[in-house]
Design a protein around this motif. Sequence first.
Motif, short mmCIF file in Angstrom:
data_model
loop_
_atom_site.label_atom_id
_atom_site.label_comp_id
_atom_site.label_asym_id
_atom_site.label_seq_id
_atom_site.Cartn_x
_atom_site.Cartn_y
_atom_site.Cartn_z
N PHE A 172 35.87 38.22 32.23
CA PHE A 172 35.33 37.18 32.92
C PHE A 172 35.24 35.95 33.26
N GLU A 173 35.82 35.69 32.34
CA GLU A 173 35.51 33.99 31.87
C GLU A 173 36.95 33.84 32.78
N ARG A 174 37.49 34.13 33.20
CA ARG A 174 38.20 33.77 34.39
C ARG A 174 38.36 33.42 36.21
N GLN A 175 38.21 32.50 36.70
CA GLN A 175 37.68 32.15 37.73
C GLN A 175 38.27 33.20 38.55
N PRO A 177 38.48 37.15 38.41
CA PRO A 177 38.77 38.52 37.13
C PRO A 177 39.70 39.15 38.27
N GLY A 178 39.90 40.16 37.31
CA GLY A 178 41.57 40.57 37.97
C GLY A 178 40.39 42.51 38.67
N GLU A 179 41.31 42.81 39.12
CA GLU A 179 41.41 44.34 39.54
C GLU A 179 40.40 45.25 38.76
N LEU A 181 38.39 44.99 36.68
CA LEU A 181 36.55 44.90 36.50
C LEU A 181 35.64 45.98 37.34
N HIS B 197 31.20 28.85 38.61
CA HIS B 197 31.79 29.68 38.41
C HIS B 197 31.23 29.86 36.79
N ARG B 199 30.08 33.14 33.85
CA ARG B 199 31.44 34.15 33.61
C ARG B 199 30.05 35.61 33.67
N ILE B 206 35.81 41.67 44.57
CA ILE B 206 37.26 41.74 44.96
C ILE B 206 37.59 42.72 45.94
N ARG B 208 39.56 44.57 48.40
CA ARG B 208 40.42 46.31 47.68
C ARG B 208 41.17 46.29 49.34
#
Lengths: 196, 579
Positions: A172-175, A177-179, A181, B197, B199, B206, B208
């Motif tokens: 979450f802290e990343r600009q 976030p990975g999939e 999530l 941003h 958090r 995202i 898909r």
Amino acid sequence: MSKQEFTITVYTENQVGLLNRIAIIFSRRKINIESMNTSPSEVEGIHRFTIVVNETEEVIKKLARQIEKQVEVLKAYYNTGDEIVWQELALYKVSTDEIAEKVKVERLLREYGARAVAIRKDYTIFETTGHREETDRLVKFLEPLGLIEFVRSARVAIIKASEGFHEKLRQFERQEPGEELVENEFLGQNEEIFTM
Amino acid sequence: MQSTLQQPQKVASPTKTETISGSEAVLKALLAEKVDTLFGYPGGAIMPIYDALYDYREKLQHILVRHEQGAIHAAQGYARSSGRVGVVFTTSGPGATNLVTGLADAMIDSTPVVCITGQVFAHLLGTDAFQETDVINITTPVTKWNYQVTDATELPHVLAKAFYIARSGRPGPVLIDISKNAQLQKFEYEGYTPCDHIRSYRPKPIVRKEYLEEAAKLINAAEKPFVVFGQGVVLGNAEKEFLRFIEKAGIPAAWTIMGLSALPTDHPLNVGMLGMHGNYGPNVLTNECDVLIAVGMRFDDRVTGRLDKYAKQAKVIHLDIDPAEIDKNVKTTVPVWGDCKETLPLLTKLVDQKVYPQWLDTFNKYKKDEEAICIHPEKNPEGDVLSMAEVIAALNELTKGDAVIVTDVGQHQMVACRYAHFNKTRSNITSGGLGTMGFALPAAIGAKFGAPERQVIAVIGDGGFQMTIQELGTVMQNKVDIKILILNNHFLGMVRQWQQLFNEKRYSFVDIESPDFVQVAKGYHIDGFATDKREALKAALKTMLDHNGAYLLEVSVGKEDNVFPMVPQGCSVSEIRLK
């Protein structure tokens, strides 16, 4: 879909007013909250709400999404009873004389898994921890003996399958976030989902 | 050694600070966010900010409204016509509670607005102090985010967050409540860093690939695909991407009133309006299409009618930026989560170039029926009494679809949405979700500030106009060049229509008397004219549009005209009535 008991676990920032923001998601839909607990979580600075609600899964899913939509909420999970380990704590105040006269205290402690947390001349306070039926059983037992006060805590629950929130928070802290999530429940259920 | 090494480092990266007040920090934040116009009303608890504003009055244009509800509707109009964040200043207590309707409106219509409210001194919080009210808790359900500041040092960061949250993802209103002591407090200001941003906040899901592929497969296999779109296309600035998508895929597209003007009216694939008073074809054919592609819309009940009889035969593809919208009302076959600015081009790539002449013809067939039974008679009424539809049609001939049309709520709104022509996006501004009467006049004021080069026309009913009529004062004082077109049917028309259709004409308190609107406008030094004559209509509209400055035109229309088609409440979209 019939109603059943769900436990919603919400990871949040520690922010004034967030309790209200989450509570009104339920009250707006006239859904009664059976119990709600807020506490720190395994991650420093991240709070954890545990909310128990009786509803259909369809409604619970929508509620979880509405909760997750709040700016200060990181993640909301919902689980049925068999997916979690949960406990409630209860305290019972009874007259010490009454107990001493009529009950074998050691039997009480053993049978109900109770502990005496305060013993005074005039009253004694017992504590039990467990599921609702267990804490209720002791109420039933103590009522005829003049139960002076009774209180039960909200439910706290651990999700069996959860690996905790540390790694998630790093994401979450990343600009970007990975999939993983997204945790999209449609994934891997194509057969079920891609037909009406 | 260590300490001497550290010393110069600190000097080497000095943060330039200056001592300023919390109030000044607020104004600096607005400038940093490139705010040029704000709408507000001063009062006790926000006086320090207004005092600081006095020194910034050259850089920040403050529009003094006549009621705080007017301020927030104006900010909404500004945001909707410009695509930027609307800003509002009001005082505590009643100043803040008067914002609630506008906040609810902005929340349900996803309008980016930042409201700054004054609050009593922090030490008075909870004491029932003069003009103290619990604004944070009152506004929690109607804000995307809200926050109370009682310490000035928090202000730069909180305001940066406020603007970021208001405009990113699915936009919405944000309220920042600032106690008077924080406004007065001096602190070391280290400059303003915009927020990009948080958090705990993911503005966009995202995208898909697998869903896009799945969606494209359905579209490519479809025989009767149908696109329904909403404001998401506008909010995502994705009008071009949307156009490319429907043109390549050859799919007919219908709009919700919030999506209106994102696609030019005369585009061959634009098949009209959805919902309760929408067009015949789009409503009926929703229940005949095989793939329903919803873009940036939320399946409001006014659009879907009876939900258990809505598009049951269709596979549903839903493109939305808000994950909570997926499956909220209509079960989705393939969810395409994400910003449609990103997802539409990706989808366009995957779909086949196609045309559906026969399918499109079905829409035209229904259009002909509607034309014969509703549209033609409405535009060409028998007798001398004017109809709302012919007024809008006459307006179209003059504006050529280039104007921004701001509507209020009720019959005139439905008629304007049905008949107004649009060439350009962000041209239709209306209160869609909340249905706020009184929205149009202040929203038109804001819309004009948001798009000063455009002709802005407020189309308002006689009821709604009287709800925020005081904003004529704002028009007067700021010389706001808007045109006010009142369609006066001497009734609260929409409720009357329902009472006629469903309550056996028991006209319960819908008979509303109005003042002489032209005289009222005159009192505000606004020119005006009233007519009920067909032969005078065109010239009157032209005079209004050509007038230099604000102008009010009141047109009397049929007292008991109804808006049709209509999907009665509780009915399916295919049960739409033409009369």
